[in-house]
Motif scaffolding. Structure first.
Motif, PDB file in Angstrom:
ATOM      1  N   ALA A 105       2.975   6.688  -3.032  1.00 23.73           N
ATOM      2  CA  ALA A 105       1.928   7.439  -2.329  1.00 23.73           C
ATOM      3  C   ALA A 105       1.511   6.682  -1.071  1.00 23.73           C
ATOM      4  O   ALA A 105       1.329   7.274   0.000  1.00 23.73           O
ATOM      5  CB  ALA A 105       0.730   7.662  -3.248  1.00 23.73           C
ATOM      6  N   ILE A 106       1.379   5.378  -1.202  1.00 25.81           N
ATOM      7  CA  ILE A 106       0.991   4.553  -0.055  1.00 25.81           C
ATOM      8  C   ILE A 106       2.094   4.567   1.011  1.00 25.81           C
ATOM      9  O   ILE A 106       1.837   4.767   2.195  1.00 25.81           O
ATOM     10  CB  ILE A 106       0.694   3.106  -0.505  1.00 25.81           C
ATOM     11  N   ARG A 107       3.328   4.389   0.561  1.00 26.61           N
ATOM     12  CA  ARG A 107       4.462   4.364   1.515  1.00 26.61           C
ATOM     13  C   ARG A 107       4.578   5.700   2.256  1.00 26.61           C
ATOM     14  O   ARG A 107       4.804   5.725   3.464  1.00 26.61           O
ATOM     15  CB  ARG A 107       5.768   4.063   0.769  1.00 26.61           C
ATOM     16  N   MET A 161       2.197  -5.639  -5.798  1.00 30.01           N
ATOM     17  CA  MET A 161       3.071  -4.473  -5.598  1.00 30.01           C
ATOM     18  C   MET A 161       2.565  -3.560  -4.489  1.00 30.01           C
ATOM     19  O   MET A 161       3.347  -2.921  -3.798  1.00 30.01           O
ATOM     20  CB  MET A 161       3.188  -3.666  -6.889  1.00 30.01           C
ATOM     21  N   LEU A 162       1.249  -3.460  -4.340  1.00 31.59           N
ATOM     22  CA  LEU A 162       0.697  -2.490  -3.395  1.00 31.59           C
ATOM     23  C   LEU A 162       0.511  -3.077  -1.999  1.00 31.59           C
ATOM     24  O   LEU A 162       0.098  -2.377  -1.080  1.00 31.59           O
ATOM     25  CB  LEU A 162      -0.607  -1.902  -3.943  1.00 31.59           C
ATOM     26  N   GLU A 163       0.819  -4.354  -1.853  1.00 30.90           N
ATOM     27  CA  GLU A 163       0.862  -5.015  -0.537  1.00 30.90           C
ATOM     28  C   GLU A 163      -0.338  -4.697   0.347  1.00 30.90           C
ATOM     29  O   GLU A 163      -0.181  -4.214   1.470  1.00 30.90           O
ATOM     30  CB  GLU A 163       2.143  -4.613   0.198  1.00 30.90           C
ATOM     31  N   PRO A 164      -1.530  -4.955  -0.153  1.00 30.50           N
ATOM     32  CA  PRO A 164      -2.705  -4.616   0.655  1.00 30.50           C
ATOM     33  C   PRO A 164      -2.862  -5.518   1.867  1.00 30.50           C
ATOM     34  O   PRO A 164      -2.359  -6.636   1.895  1.00 30.50           O
ATOM     35  CB  PRO A 164      -3.863  -4.856  -0.315  1.00 30.50           C
ATOM     36  N   LYS A 165      -3.574  -4.998   2.848  1.00 32.51           N
ATOM     37  CA  LYS A 165      -3.965  -5.829   3.989  1.00 32.51           C
ATOM     38  C   LYS A 165      -5.214  -6.620   3.646  1.00 32.51           C
ATOM     39  O   LYS A 165      -5.372  -7.753   4.052  1.00 32.51           O
ATOM     40  CB  LYS A 165      -4.252  -4.937   5.195  1.00 32.51           C
TER      41      LYS A 165
END
Ligand code: ADP
Ligand code: MG
Ligand code: MG
Length: 250
Positions: A105-107, A161-165
């Motif tokens: 969803a993020i990608r 996994m979600l690679e947040p900023k």
């Protein structure tokens, strides 16, 4: 990365945040400490867009984008991660499936291609390795029957996994034992990088023995009343909060 100016927020009729200012640059790790009830969790909830928290003044931007103009999901897609965002138990859904859906969803919202099963598996293995975790968590239902330590592992793994900023970890659980603290600290340290900022909310000085924050802030009565380097955390451990909070009130 994050810029918060003059933030005021209510819970019900009560003003909890009373003019909070905070600047976080890319790659920095900030610790927010403070007495119980001072508004630390409220601050995290307000940034995430949780219901029941009303912003009455001030602003918060993530890389220049107004967070308060966005829905909670949009904030997440922009790269804001809150460790307690996904704490629900989902008995029928395994972790792997859950993360794949969340990541894709993020990608997708970033205009990136969705990951196929093979690429996703490869990415997961890589991240597990970075965090020194084994893959036993993956097939278990989300948070279902997890011990405190497993929940922490899972939070950190979600973050990886979600690679947040910008990741915000609100360590409210008073039940955190030393192993859980180590899991959080090791995860934060492994995921530190020039592009990723983190805010660790804690009232455990002990956690900061393992995470070396770039900045430490004291939040009291809804505002940040003192900021410093990691030595501030040591001073707080020694003297408590009274000397700052009382000085502020006078
Ligand atoms: P901290 O995390 O620093 O311990 P909180 O942000 O949890 O502090 O709480 C700050 C104040 O806001 C407390 O007085 C608390 O009772 C109140 N508060 C926070 N969330 C709620 C809520 N959902 N309903 C009612 N009061 C709340
Ligand atoms: Mg509290
Ligand atoms: Mg709290």
């Amino acid at each position: 990365m994050l810029s918060v100016k003059g933030l005021k927020a209510n819970v019900g009729d009560e003003e909890i945040l009373r003019g909070l200012d905070l600047e976080v640059k890319p790659g920095e790790v900030h610790a927010i400490m403070g007495p119980n009830g001072s508004g630390k969790s409220t601050f995290a909830h307000v940034l995430s867009g949780r219901e029941g928290y009303e912003v009455t003044a001030g602003s918060a931007t993530l890389e220049g984008t107004d967070l308060f103009a966005l829905e909670p999901e949009e904030r997440a897609r922009l790269g804001l991660f809150l460790a307690f965002q996904y704490p629900v138990e989902l008995p029928g859904v395994n972790n792997m499936y859950f993360l794949k859906a969340a990541l894709n969803a993020i990608r997708k919202s970033r205009g990136e291609e969705e990951l196929d099963a093979v690429s996703f598996m490869r990415l997961m293995k890589e991240r597990l390795k970075v965090l020194h975790l084994d893959d036993s968590l993956l097939k278990r239902p989300v948070n279902f029957g997890f011990s405190g330590g497993e929940k922490k592992r899972n939070e950190i793994f979600q973050m990886a996994m979600l690679e947040p900023k910008l990741a915000i970890l609100d360590e409210t659980d008073s039940g955190l034992d030393i192993d859980a603290l180590r899991i959080v600290a090791d995860g934060v340290n492994a995921l530190r990088g020039p592009e990723r900022s983190m805010i660790v909310v804690t009232h455990y000085q002990r956690l900061l023995d393992y995470i070396e924050p770039d900045h430490v802030h004291v939040l009291a009565k809804g505002r940040i009343i003192r900021s410093g380097g990691k030595e501030l955390a040591l001073e707080l451990e020694e003297k408590g909060y009274g000397w700052i909070v009382d000085g502020e009130a006078a």
